[in-house]
Design an enzyme around this catalytic site. Structure first.
Site, PDB file in Angstrom:
ATOM      1  N   HIS A 205     -11.056 -25.988 -16.148  1.00 36.85           N
ATOM      2  CA  HIS A 205     -10.522 -24.645 -15.816  1.00 36.85           C
ATOM      3  C   HIS A 205     -11.827 -23.934 -15.490  1.00 36.85           C
ATOM      4  CE1 HIS A 205      -7.698 -21.056 -16.253  1.00 36.85           C
ATOM      5  NE2 HIS A 205      -8.868 -20.405 -16.235  1.00 36.85           N
ATOM      6  N   CYS A 238     -10.006 -12.645 -15.437  1.00 39.23           N
ATOM      7  CA  CYS A 238      -9.437 -12.324 -16.725  1.00 39.23           C
ATOM      8  C   CYS A 238      -9.554 -10.817 -17.033  1.00 39.23           C
ATOM      9  CB  CYS A 238      -9.861 -13.202 -17.718  1.00 39.23           C
ATOM     10  SG  CYS A 238      -9.300 -12.727 -19.576  1.00 39.23           S
TER      11      CYS A 238
HETATM   12  P1  HMG Z   1      -2.832  -6.711 -31.101  1.00 39.90           P
HETATM   13  O1  HMG Z   1      -2.738  -5.442 -30.678  1.00 39.90           O
HETATM   14  O2  HMG Z   1      -3.811  -7.104 -32.029  1.00 39.90           O
HETATM   15  O3  HMG Z   1      -1.513  -7.333 -31.642  1.00 39.90           O
HETATM   16  O4  HMG Z   1      -2.708  -7.943 -29.961  1.00 39.90           O
HETATM   17  P2  HMG Z   1      -0.311  -6.630 -32.636  1.00 39.90           P
HETATM   18  O5  HMG Z   1       0.242  -7.713 -33.120  1.00 39.90           O
HETATM   19  O6  HMG Z   1      -0.875  -5.585 -33.485  1.00 39.90           O
HETATM   20  O7  HMG Z   1       0.745  -6.111 -31.591  1.00 39.90           O
HETATM   21  C1  HMG Z   1       0.567  -4.888 -30.900  1.00 39.90           C
HETATM   22  C2  HMG Z   1       1.625  -4.815 -29.969  1.00 39.90           C
HETATM   23  O8  HMG Z   1       2.001  -5.786 -29.200  1.00 39.90           O
HETATM   24  C3  HMG Z   1       2.969  -4.775 -30.746  1.00 39.90           C
HETATM   25  O9  HMG Z   1       3.945  -3.921 -30.268  1.00 39.90           O
HETATM   26  C4  HMG Z   1       3.558  -6.123 -30.712  1.00 39.90           C
HETATM   27  O10 HMG Z   1       4.872  -6.162 -30.996  1.00 39.90           O
HETATM   28  C5  HMG Z   1       3.293  -6.437 -29.312  1.00 39.90           C
HETATM   29  P3  HMG Z   1       4.299  -2.340 -30.632  1.00 39.90           P
HETATM   30  O11 HMG Z   1       4.612  -2.576 -32.308  1.00 39.90           O
HETATM   31  O12 HMG Z   1       2.966  -1.512 -30.778  1.00 39.90           O
HETATM   32  O13 HMG Z   1       5.266  -1.771 -29.757  1.00 39.90           O
HETATM   33  N1  HMG Z   1       3.117  -7.795 -29.130  1.00 39.90           N
HETATM   34  C6  HMG Z   1       3.603  -8.535 -28.108  1.00 39.90           C
HETATM   35  N2  HMG Z   1       4.543  -8.113 -27.101  1.00 39.90           N
HETATM   36  C7  HMG Z   1       4.906  -9.211 -26.370  1.00 39.90           C
HETATM   37  N3  HMG Z   1       4.468 -10.579 -26.467  1.00 39.90           N
HETATM   38  C8  HMG Z   1       3.674 -10.804 -27.285  1.00 39.90           C
HETATM   39  C9  HMG Z   1       3.223  -9.797 -28.383  1.00 39.90           C
HETATM   40  N4  HMG Z   1       2.436  -9.772 -29.315  1.00 39.90           N
HETATM   41  C10 HMG Z   1       2.301  -8.458 -29.738  1.00 39.90           C
HETATM   42  N5  HMG Z   1       3.265 -11.999 -27.359  1.00 39.90           N
HETATM   43  C11 HMG Z   1      -2.397  -9.790 -28.949  1.00 39.90           C
HETATM   44  C12 HMG Z   1      -2.960  -9.336 -29.943  1.00 39.90           C
HETATM   45  C13 HMG Z   1      -2.878 -11.272 -28.881  1.00 39.90           C
HETATM   46  C14 HMG Z   1      -0.908  -9.818 -28.829  1.00 39.90           C
HETATM   47  C15 HMG Z   1      -3.215  -9.197 -27.604  1.00 39.90           C
HETATM   48  O14 HMG Z   1      -4.380  -9.107 -27.546  1.00 39.90           O
HETATM   49  C16 HMG Z   1      -2.673  -9.762 -26.149  1.00 39.90           C
HETATM   50  O15 HMG Z   1      -1.667  -9.822 -25.802  1.00 39.90           O
HETATM   51  N6  HMG Z   1      -3.793 -10.450 -25.535  1.00 39.90           N
HETATM   52  C17 HMG Z   1      -3.695 -11.294 -24.363  1.00 39.90           C
HETATM   53  C18 HMG Z   1      -4.712 -10.862 -23.361  1.00 39.90           C
HETATM   54  C19 HMG Z   1      -4.401 -11.899 -22.209  1.00 39.90           C
HETATM   55  O16 HMG Z   1      -3.311 -12.117 -21.667  1.00 39.90           O
HETATM   56  N7  HMG Z   1      -5.724 -12.264 -21.529  1.00 39.90           N
HETATM   57  C20 HMG Z   1      -5.654 -12.766 -20.380  1.00 39.90           C
HETATM   58  C21 HMG Z   1      -5.355 -14.376 -20.540  1.00 39.90           C
HETATM   59  S1  HMG Z   1      -6.130 -15.523 -21.361  1.00 39.90           S
HETATM   60  C22 HMG Z   1      -7.289 -16.039 -19.907  1.00 39.90           C
HETATM   61  O17 HMG Z   1      -7.417 -15.389 -18.961  1.00 39.90           O
HETATM   62  C23 HMG Z   1      -8.468 -17.055 -20.153  1.00 39.90           C
HETATM   63  C24 HMG Z   1      -7.863 -18.417 -19.622  1.00 39.90           C
HETATM   64  O18 HMG Z   1      -7.457 -18.250 -18.091  1.00 39.90           O
HETATM   65  C25 HMG Z   1      -9.072 -19.470 -19.694  1.00 39.90           C
HETATM   66  C26 HMG Z   1     -10.360 -18.906 -19.380  1.00 39.90           C
HETATM   67  O19 HMG Z   1     -10.530 -18.550 -18.074  1.00 39.90           O
HETATM   68  O20 HMG Z   1     -11.105 -18.738 -20.183  1.00 39.90           O
HETATM   69  C27 HMG Z   1      -6.448 -18.815 -20.101  1.00 39.90           C
HETATM   70 MG    MG Z   2      -8.892 -18.332 -16.700  1.00 34.65          MG
END
Ligand code: HMG
Ligand code: MG
Length: 283
Positions: A205, A238
């Site tokens: 990737h 990202c």
């Molecule tokens: P956090 O703030 O530590 O989590 O985030 P939390 O458990 O304290 O939850 C915070 C709030 O989010 C809560 O809501 C949860 O319910 C909600 P509130 O009570 O404040 O209203 N929540 C969710 N809602 C919907 N779906 C969920 C979810 N989880 C918690 N799944 C967390 C931790 C992992 C959730 C956050 O950091 C996050 O969502 N990160 C994702 C970031 C992201 O999407 N990055 C881009 C994708 S990765 C990428 O691009 C790389 C890749 O392409 C490969 C590469 O190129 O390297 C794959």
């Molecule tokens: Mg990526």
């Protein structure tokens, strides 16, 4: 060794997640349907992450439920935790992806926990997926260079890749998240990972910030990898990898690997049309 290369189209997720202006659910669904018509067997449709973290993916459920599914095509989604998995299962994802990092800096920035915490968090996701008959792919971000911690030690990549495989991921993706890898760096990290994992388990990737992604694919092909992620139109990035541009463009990968004598089973003319549509969605 097979001369078939499988492209995992990640444009609807990796391509669109970084767009600042909200794209309509209807356009996202149209993009996935158009990609299906190009002949992809695997499409990463969306991500069930926190909408506070990535507002663009807030309509994940509606998108995954709204697409026209074609039998035999795997429609997948990213799931960072059990909450995300539950939502993905509800939306009938065929496959989910868990994503870890090879550095503490990127792990903290992207999913707000340490590497060890993330691996612990993924275990129940893999178990729940297995119980539900949903396959899981794993991903290791920042395999050579990290925007927070600098140069990455391949040992760390091996450790995380192996942990994901041991957990039950049927595939482990190796990601150059910021597009800073070179063929030399890719060769070093692949050689290290291949000491521990079979080549059939791995995928590449590669983001294309420095224009080296196609060369990185070529070196990966030489090592035996036959599965690559790419994004139609070269969209993406990202939100937690500052300065990084999109994934390598699907149409460029298809063109290059075809010239190298591989087949992808994709309709190139249709791909070019969809690339125009995809770029039109991008700010
Ligand atoms: P956090 O703030 O530590 O989590 O985030 P939390 O458990 O304290 O939850 C915070 C709030 O989010 C809560 O809501 C949860 O319910 C909600 P509130 O009570 O404040 O209203 N929540 C969710 N809602 C919907 N779906 C969920 C979810 N989880 C918690 N799944 C967390 C931790 C992992 C959730 C956050 O950091 C996050 O969502 N990160 C994702 C970031 C992201 O999407 N990055 C881009 C994708 S990765 C990428 O691009 C790389 C890749 O392409 C490969 C590469 O190129 O390297 C794959
Ligand atoms: Mg990526």
């Amino acid at each position: 060794m097979s001369n078939h290369v499988t492209i995992y189209e990640v444009g609807p997720r990796d391509g669109l997640q970084n767009e600042k202006a909200l794209i309509s659910t209807k356009d996202k669904i149209q993009l996935v349907n158009d990609l299906t018509a190009c002949g992809f067997q695997k499409i990463e449709v969306t991500s069930f992450v926190s909408p506070k973290w990535v507002p663009q993916m807030a309509d994940a459920l509606e998108v995954l439920e709204g697409i026209d599914r074609v039998k035999g095509v795997t429609y997948s989604a990213l799931t960072p935790n059990l909450k995300g998995f539950d939502r993905a299962q509800h939306a009938r994802a065929d496959e989910v992806a868990i994503f870890a990092a090879a550095t503490e800096g990127f792990s903290k920035a992207n999913i707000n926990c340490s590497i060890d915490e993330s691996l612990t968090r993924f275990e129940p996701v893999v178990k729940a997926a297995k119980d539900a008959g949903i396959s899981v792919r794993g991903c290791v971000s920042v395999i050579t260079d990290c925007p927070y911690d600098g140069l990455v030690d391949p040992t760390s990549v091996v450790h995380v890749a192996k942990a994901l495989a041991d957990m039950g991921c049927h595939e482990v993706g190796l990601a150059d998240t910021i597009g800073a890898a070179t063929p030399e760096k890719i060769e070093i990290v692949l050689d290290a990972v291949l000491q521990e994992l079979p080549v059939g388990l791995l995928s590449g990737h590669y983001h294309d910030t420095n224009g080296r992604a196609l060369e990185n694919i070529e070196v990966s092909l030489e090592k035996g990898i036959r599965l690559f992620d790419s994004a139609i139109g070269g969209l993406g990035g990202c939100p937690y990898a500052p300065g990084a541009t999109g994934n390598v463009a699907t149409e460029a990968v298809v063109d290059r690997v075809t010239k190298l004598g591989y087949n992808t089973g994709l309709n190139f003319e249709k791909l070019l049309d969809v690339a125009v549509f995809a770029r039109g969605l991008s700010g």
